[in-house]
Design a protein around this motif. Structure first.
Motif, PDB file in Angstrom:
ATOM      1  N   SER A  32     -55.030  15.627   2.493  1.00  0.00           N
ATOM      2  CA  SER A  32     -53.886  15.595   1.590  1.00  0.00           C
ATOM      3  C   SER A  32     -52.579  15.285   2.308  1.00  0.00           C
ATOM      4  CB  SER A  32     -53.750  16.946   0.870  1.00  0.00           C
ATOM      5  OG  SER A  32     -53.480  17.987   1.803  1.00  0.00           O
ATOM      6  N   ALA A  33     -52.618  15.241   3.634  1.00  0.00           N
ATOM      7  CA  ALA A  33     -51.388  15.019   4.402  1.00  0.00           C
ATOM      8  C   ALA A  33     -51.001  13.547   4.406  1.00  0.00           C
ATOM      9  CB  ALA A  33     -51.568  15.521   5.831  1.00  0.00           C
ATOM     10  N   ASP A  34     -49.742  13.299   4.639  1.00  0.00           N
ATOM     11  CA  ASP A  34     -49.220  11.938   4.742  1.00  0.00           C
ATOM     12  C   ASP A  34     -49.918  11.224   5.901  1.00  0.00           C
ATOM     13  OD1 ASP A  34     -47.656   9.670   5.446  1.00  0.00           O
ATOM     14  OD2 ASP A  34     -45.908  10.555   4.481  1.00  0.00           O
ATOM     15  N   PRO A  35     -50.469  10.020   5.664  1.00  0.00           N
ATOM     16  CA  PRO A  35     -51.161   9.291   6.741  1.00  0.00           C
ATOM     17  C   PRO A  35     -50.294   9.067   7.975  1.00  0.00           C
ATOM     18  CG  PRO A  35     -51.616   8.279   4.623  1.00  0.00           C
ATOM     19  CD  PRO A  35     -50.555   9.317   4.383  1.00  0.00           C
ATOM     20  N   GLN A  36     -48.997   8.828   7.777  1.00  0.00           N
ATOM     21  CA  GLN A  36     -48.106   8.619   8.913  1.00  0.00           C
ATOM     22  C   GLN A  36     -47.948   9.898   9.733  1.00  0.00           C
ATOM     23  OE1 GLN A  36     -44.476   7.008   7.264  1.00  0.00           O
ATOM     24  NE2 GLN A  36     -45.251   4.908   7.362  1.00  0.00           N
ATOM     25  N   VAL A  37     -47.916  11.023   9.040  1.00  0.00           N
ATOM     26  CA  VAL A  37     -47.839  12.307   9.739  1.00  0.00           C
ATOM     27  C   VAL A  37     -49.123  12.549  10.530  1.00  0.00           C
ATOM     28  CG1 VAL A  37     -47.653  14.814   9.444  1.00  0.00           C
ATOM     29  CG2 VAL A  37     -46.245  13.293   8.062  1.00  0.00           C
ATOM     30  N   GLN A  38     -50.246  12.218   9.910  1.00  0.00           N
ATOM     31  CA  GLN A  38     -51.533  12.345  10.586  1.00  0.00           C
ATOM     32  C   GLN A  38     -51.569  11.499  11.856  1.00  0.00           C
ATOM     33  OE1 GLN A  38     -53.921  14.443   9.938  1.00  0.00           O
ATOM     34  NE2 GLN A  38     -54.706  14.319   7.864  1.00  0.00           N
ATOM     35  N   GLU A  39     -51.057  10.276  11.746  1.00  0.00           N
ATOM     36  CA  GLU A  39     -51.054   9.381  12.888  1.00  0.00           C
ATOM     37  C   GLU A  39     -50.148   9.936  13.992  1.00  0.00           C
ATOM     38  OE1 GLU A  39     -51.949   6.186  15.304  1.00  0.00           O
ATOM     39  OE2 GLU A  39     -52.885   6.819  13.407  1.00  0.00           O
ATOM     40  N   ALA A  40     -49.004  10.473  13.611  1.00  0.00           N
ATOM     41  CA  ALA A  40     -48.085  11.046  14.595  1.00  0.00           C
ATOM     42  C   ALA A  40     -48.717  12.231  15.313  1.00  0.00           C
ATOM     43  CB  ALA A  40     -46.786  11.471  13.910  1.00  0.00           C
TER      44      ALA A  40
END
Length: 246
Positions: A112-120
């Motif tokens: 459910s997390a933002d993909p960009q946050v996951q990538e970071a």
């Protein structure tokens, strides 16, 4: 014309007739201070602030242990509580008279997390791995398999290196519920009791990263850190803090 006379005849100009010109050194200092005191006070405050910041940075010692939590914690308060509860299982490695454990969280695997946050977070985690910051990992099942599938990352629980493409994960990690030290911790926060937190963390495992076959095995400091983390790892499994173990 009268008005023209006022502007053209310098002898009649009385506008600055009463201007006080400092003559003595004391008067000159007082005059200078009158016009520059605000600048001086602001400058002193800025120098003091910068000096305090520099002192804080230079005097701050590195933590004795850094532990990675992969999969996320319920809150920052829980991370702070975990740091305090882990400290009795470690040793004063830097000789500053206290044991400091730093917990770094990497919330990875939340769909459910933002993909960009996951990538970071993934980039931060890889930075941790490349710097040999964390040796002990508290990690959920999905994140464990994801990291292990990157080409092998975790050691067996005795510190030995698994064969390439090994999939016997049960020998590379210890369930949270099987670690007496972890299950005894009080990680309660305002909204969750000790029992509720323990239930929340029951999906986590504790694991050691590998050192054999990496560049870190050639660095004496990294090897010593690894051995100390192994000892802490075992104490957490057995539930024996350093004082009880000595």
């Amino acid at each position: 014309m009268p008005r023209e006379h006022l502007f053209l005849d310098g002898e009649e100009d009385t506008i600055h007739a009463n201007e006080i010109v400092p003559k003595t050194p004391k008067e000159k200092r007082a005059n200078w201070w009158f016009y520059h005191k605000v600048h001086v006070i602001v400058g002193v405050l800025l120098v003091a602030l910068a000096g305090g910041l520099i002192y804080s940075l230079l005097s701050k010692t590195a933590p004795d242990y850094t532990i990675a939590v992969v999969g996320g914690l319920y809150s920052e308060d829980m991370a702070n509580a975990l740091e305090a509860e882990l400290a009795p299982y470690g040793e004063d490695r830097n000789g500053d008279g206290q044991v400091e454990v730093q917990v770094i969280t990497y919330p990875i695997g939340d769909s459910s997390a933002d993909p960009q946050v996951q990538e970071a977070n993934s980039v931060r985690l890889m930075g941790d791995a490349s710097e040999f910051t964390s040796v002990i990992y508290l990690i959920n099942g999905d994140s464990f398999e994801w990291m292990q599938n990157q080409g092998g990352f975790f050691a067996y629980t005795d510190g030995s290196t698994p064969p390439e493409d090994a999939s016997d994960y049960e020998n590379m990690r210890v369930a949270w519920s099987d670690c007496k030290g972890l299950t005894a911790m009080d990680l309660s926060v305002n909204s969750l009791s000790k029992e509720e937190v323990q239930d929340y963390m029951s999906s986590f495992y504790m694991a050691l990263r590998m050192i054999d076959g990496t560049n870190f095995e050639n660095n004496a400091g990294d090897v010593d850190y690894y051995k100390d983390c192994q000892a802490m790892f075992q104490r957490l499994i057995d539930g024996t803090p350093v004082e009880a173990d000595s």
